[in-house]
Scaffold this active site. Structure first.
Site, PDB file in Angstrom:
ATOM      1  CG  ASP A 237      -1.675   1.222   1.446  1.00 56.56           C
ATOM      2  OD1 ASP A 237      -2.337   1.644   0.483  1.00 56.56           O
ATOM      3  OD2 ASP A 237      -1.637   1.801   2.547  1.00 56.56           O
ATOM      4  CG  LEU A 238       1.736   5.638  -2.009  1.00 57.08           C
ATOM      5  CD1 LEU A 238       3.220   5.364  -2.213  1.00 57.08           C
ATOM      6  CD2 LEU A 238       1.186   6.390  -3.230  1.00 57.08           C
ATOM      7  CG  ASP A 239      -1.833   7.495   0.588  1.00 57.33           C
ATOM      8  OD1 ASP A 239      -0.867   8.191   0.244  1.00 57.33           O
ATOM      9  OD2 ASP A 239      -2.904   7.470  -0.040  1.00 57.33           O
TER      10      ASP A 239
ATOM     11  CB  THR B 105       0.068  10.840   1.998  1.00 51.76           C
ATOM     12  OG1 THR B 105      -0.220   9.456   2.036  1.00 51.76           O
ATOM     13  CG2 THR B 105       1.163  11.119   1.005  1.00 51.76           C
TER      14      THR B 105
ATOM     15  CE  LYS C 236      -4.099   6.865   9.520  1.00 52.50           C
ATOM     16  NZ  LYS C 236      -3.314   6.505  10.690  1.00 52.50           N
TER      17      LYS C 236
ATOM     18  CB  SER D 115      -2.226   3.037  -3.620  1.00 56.07           C
ATOM     19  OG  SER D 115      -2.814   4.233  -3.145  1.00 56.07           O
ATOM     20  CB  ALA D 116      -7.627   3.508  -2.357  1.00 56.33           C
TER      21      ALA D 116
ATOM     22  CE  LYS E 135      -5.866  -0.751  -0.860  1.00 58.77           C
ATOM     23  NZ  LYS E 135      -4.670  -0.113  -0.291  1.00 58.77           N
TER      24      LYS E 135
ATOM     25  CD  GLU F 256      -3.614  -1.666   3.047  1.00 57.62           C
ATOM     26  OE1 GLU F 256      -3.648  -0.880   4.004  1.00 57.62           O
ATOM     27  OE2 GLU F 256      -4.002  -1.335   1.926  1.00 57.62           O
ATOM     28  CG  ASP F 257      -1.709   2.452   6.497  1.00 61.96           C
ATOM     29  OD1 ASP F 257      -2.063   2.109   5.352  1.00 61.96           O
ATOM     30  OD2 ASP F 257      -1.939   3.577   6.964  1.00 61.96           O
TER      31      ASP F 257
END
Ligand code: BG6
Ligand code: MG
Length: 221
Positions: free
Chosen positions: A9-11, A17, A45, A114-115, A145, A169-170
């Protein structure tokens, strides 16, 4: 090791971010006289832009029509893009580049799931697009997601079956998406929040291939 691909995942996993999403949503909430707190922000999130707006409007008990909602979402995104346009490589979270580099050297494929529709801009700003063999983001998938679409798409781009993929994933919704995709999931953050992840670490700084092998072995036991 059976694992062939890692999907990040990115953020909140590679870059922080969440603070910029919060500041932009907070600005919108203030404009609309909605009391939106950092605690409320946790619920956003991993959630898509429109779903996030719906949560904020629900907090404020507001029910605007779809055109007005589009206008609000565009306004928030304009402010958010102003923040992320100023991002620098210093904002990459500790350990991310080192871990990804180690994976690539070991022949493990690396993808992004990522979303965010702002993924290309963020990757360009922090200078890490070249690290990923595939990028699945909000521009190429339709279902948010916890639907597994984004991770399944990343796995397809990497030519790897889901059972050989591990997701980092966070967000609670993201962990669920990984499990729905039939993938191993390492939560990034707190065990108290990410209860469904197979394993949780506070950040990628604590990850390396040895640890990944251990996590995979324990899942099989
Ligand atoms: C996710 C974030 O990665 O992307 C969410 O965790 C965000 O907070 C979502 O709403 C969509 O992002 P964007 O950049 O397309 O508005
Ligand atoms: Mg995230």
């Amino acid at each position: 090791m059976g694992l062939k691909a890692c999907i990040f995942d990115l953020d909140g996993v590679i870059v922080d971010t969440a603070k910029y999403h919060y500041l932009a949503w907070k600005k919108l909430a203030t404009m609309l006289n909605i009391n939106f707190t950092e605690v409320d922000n946790e619920r956003l999130k991993g959630v898509s832009r429109m779903a996030s707006l719906n949560i904020i409007l629900e907090i404020g008990n507001m029910h605007p029509d779809d055109r007005t909602k589009e206008k609000y979402a565009a306004l928030k995104n304009k402010w958010y893009v102003e923040y992320i346009s100023r991002m620098t490589p210093d904002e990459i979270l500790p350990g991310s580049v080192e871990f990804i580099t180690e994976l690539k050297a070991a022949g493990i494929k690396v993808g992004l799931g990522s979303a965010s529709r702002n993924t290309p801009l963020i990757l360009e700003r922090v200078g890490i697009r070249h690290l990923f063999d595939a990028v699945a983001d909000g521009n190429v998938v339709n279902k948010a997601k916890p639907d597994p679409e984004v991770f399944i798409t990343a796995a397809k781009m990497l030519n790897t079956d889901p059972e050989f993929c591990v997701v980092f994933e966070d967000a609670v919704a993201g962990v669920e998406a990984a499990l729905n995709a039939g993938m191993l999931c390492v939560g990034i953050g707190s065990e108290k929040t990410l209860t469904k992840a197979h394993f949780v670490v506070p950040g990628l700084a604590l990850m390396n291939i040895g640890k990944l092998k251990e996590i995979e072995k324990n899942r099989r036991l």
